[in-house]
Scaffold this active site. Structure first.
Site, PDB file in Angstrom:
ATOM      1  CB  SER A 176      39.346  53.401  35.562  1.00  0.00           C
ATOM      2  OG  SER A 176      38.944  53.456  34.167  1.00  0.00           O
ATOM      3  CD  GLU A 205      38.971  45.426  35.834  1.00  0.00           C
ATOM      4  OE1 GLU A 205      38.149  46.027  35.708  1.00  0.00           O
ATOM      5  OE2 GLU A 205      40.032  45.277  36.790  1.00  0.00           O
ATOM      6  CG  HIS A 222      36.361  48.896  34.573  1.00  0.00           C
ATOM      7  ND1 HIS A 222      37.689  48.742  34.894  1.00  0.00           N
ATOM      8  CD2 HIS A 222      35.986  50.168  34.548  1.00  0.00           C
ATOM      9  CE1 HIS A 222      38.143  49.997  34.765  1.00  0.00           C
ATOM     10  NE2 HIS A 222      37.170  50.851  34.418  1.00  0.00           N
TER      11      HIS A 222
END
Length: 540
Positions: free
Chosen positions: A225, A348, A452
């Site tokens: 991320s 995600e 995610h």
């Protein structure tokens, strides 16, 4: 197609407003520390001398750990809002059996475990690592929207022990202390102190890792991320050139126009926040901001978030650290030509859609359209039309797919267009429909799937905030071991191939490798399923 797009994107995904809201609502979802080798009753002391001074860590059959080692001077007082300075040397053996505090963070995440004196790193090594073993090194950068996170949330010891690598996990400044820009701060490092902290940690690794048994010429920088975004930025930072050999980007990159802020926009947000804190005068603002108690600073930061409350913290372009926007720099051929391993997770966006669903933002057509408009101003009509077929069945799934496709999946193809001809480039899609997750699911919504950050538990196979590998099925544990083998092989050789696994070929721009419990080999429908022709035409 690689293209340019306006930087005026105030509602960009980078804000992660809904992500932060959930994390800030319950600190237990983001625990400060995880169990470490140092708690192993069989562990004994080991002393290693770094260039700054000796440190005492532990060694056991589970591996070695040296925690809380300063890699820079405390960024306090006159060093607040300044590039990291060298750490002072010490003569006595320094205890390195406890993780240092997290850097200050917004809202409820500001706890007793946070402190401005936070620039420390953790070193994890196999039990047989010693000076001269020359093991590959992996440097981990945590995620958290550049506003949250710490190295204490991860335990890479199992990856280090199993793969024969040394893993280093530094802290770096986040939020206002890491990314505030303001006219009073113009000069070295402005708006990018967090990136410079990461760079200082890389320099520490280059100087010191041989003493732990690592190779200073074989360093893989990897992150997830915002950690992947940061890793991507270091491909472009002039000061990071030569500090690492290859990169792994998990669920983010930096080629999209919304991954940085131009100087004027960043400074405008900084001015607004400074005024709210009573630091109105540009001539005295720096002294004023340095005098603000850190808790008060972050209370303001959690509401302002850097740009009129509409943007998340982001690196600033136009200064000495990052002279050009990343896409412009990549198009000019200025990225470091090192092997790249990049990928995204199949689902995600479900993590973010789940947060929206809890807030009842996806129960009506109006709420769905407002959610999309908030996230993609300027593209709303075209996006809604593109996903009408999915929205007709589920606003939740349409919103989740928009997030997945625009911000995570299709940028993999963009990065390939930018870097795929310069060095070996490998791509993956992580796919486990039942990945463990500790968060509650909104009523009447589908399973979170490969949400995610789901892959983090598989990379480290150790508990962390959102997933616990203790819940793995045998097939999931086997997938985790495959991922660890691929990451370890990439760190050793620049290729993610490992013995006994399906050959992982260089990415062809269409078919990423499947890291999946459902299939082996390649994902044939990746670009079509994620509607990448549509998104790449818009610069994603």
């Amino acid at each position: 197609m690689v293209g340019n797009k306006s930087n005026a994107c105030p509602g960009r995904w980078r804000s992660y407003g809904w992500f932060l809201a959930l994390l800030l609502s319950g600190c237990t979802l983001y625990p400060g520390k995880v169990p470490q080798i140092t708690e192993d009753p069989a562990a004994t002391a080991r002393i290693i001398t770094t260039q700054e001074g000796p440190v005492r860590g532990v060694i056991s059959q589970r591996g070695q750990a040296f925690l809380g080692i300063p890699f820079a001077a405390p960024p306090v007082g006159e060093r607040r809002f300044a590039p990291p300075a060298p750490a002072a040397a010490w003569q006595q053996v320094r205890d390195a059996r406890n993780i240092g505090p997290a850097c200050p963070q917004s809202g409820l995440l500001f706890t007793g475990d946070s402190a401005e004196d936070c620039l420390t790193l953790n070193v994890y090594a196999p039990h047989n690592a010693a000076e001269g073993t020359d093991l590959p090194v992996m440097v981990w950068l945590y995620g958290g929207a550049l506003a949250l996170g710490s190295n204490g949330q991860y335990d890479p010891s199992l990856l280090a022990e199993r793969q024969g690598v040394i893993v280093v996990a530094p802290n770096y400044r986040v939020g206002a202390l890491g990314f505030l820009a303001h006219p009073a701060l113009r000069g070295p490092g402005e708006g990018n102190y967090g990136l410079l902290d990461q760079q200082a940690a890389l320099k520490w690794v280059n100087r010191n890792i041989a003493a732990f048994g690592g190779s200073s010429t074989n360093i893989t920088l990897f992150g997830e991320s915002a950690g992947a975004l940061s890793t991507c930025m270091h491909l472009l930072l002039p000061g990071s050139r030569g500090l690492f050999s290859r990169v792994i980007l998990q669920s983010d990159s930096c080629a999209q126009p919304d991954t940085s802020l131009p100087l004027s926009q960043a400074e405008a947000g900084g001015r607004l926040m400074a005024r709210e804190l009573g630091c109105d005068d540009d001539q005295t603002a720096l002294a004023c901001l340095r005098a603000i108690p850190v808790k008060k600073l972050y209370q303001a930061a959690s509401q302002r978030r850097g740009n009129g409350g509409k943007d998340g913290w982001a690196p600033m372009t136009g200064g000495d650290v990052l002279p050009k926007p990343p896409l412009q720099a990549f198009l000019a051929g200025e990225g470091a030509a090192v092997p790249v391993l990049i990928g995204s997770n199949r689902d995600e966006g479900r993590l973010f859609a789940n947060f929206r669903a809890f807030g009842l933002g996806l129960v009506s057509r109006q709420g769905y359209e407002e959610s999309v408009a908030n996230a993609l101003p300027g593209n709303t009509a075209a996006v809604l039309k593109q996903y009408d077929d999915i929205a007709a069945k589920s606003y939740y799934q349409a919103y989740a797919d928009i997030v997945t496709d625009s911000h995570f999946a299709c940028p993999v193809l963009t990065m390939h267009q930018l870097l795929g001809t310069q060095a070996p480039f490998y791509a993956y899609e992580f796919d486990d429909p039942d990945a463990p997750i500790s968060l509650p699911r909104a009523p009447f919504t589908p399973a979170m799937g490969s949400y995610h950050a789901a892959e983090i538990a598989y990379v480290f196979q150790r508990p962390w905030a959102l997933g616990d590998p203790g819940d793995f099925t045998p097939r999931q544990r086997a997938l985790s071991e495959r991922i660890q083998q691929a990451w370890g092989a990439f760190a050793r050789t620049g290729r993610p191939n490992s013995a006994g696994q399906t050959a992982w070929e260089i990415f062809d721009g269409q078919r990423p490798y499947a890291l999946s419990v459902r299939q082996a080999g390649y994902v044939e429908d990746f670009a079509a399923r994620h509607r990448c022709t549509f998104w790449n035409a818009r610069g994603y």
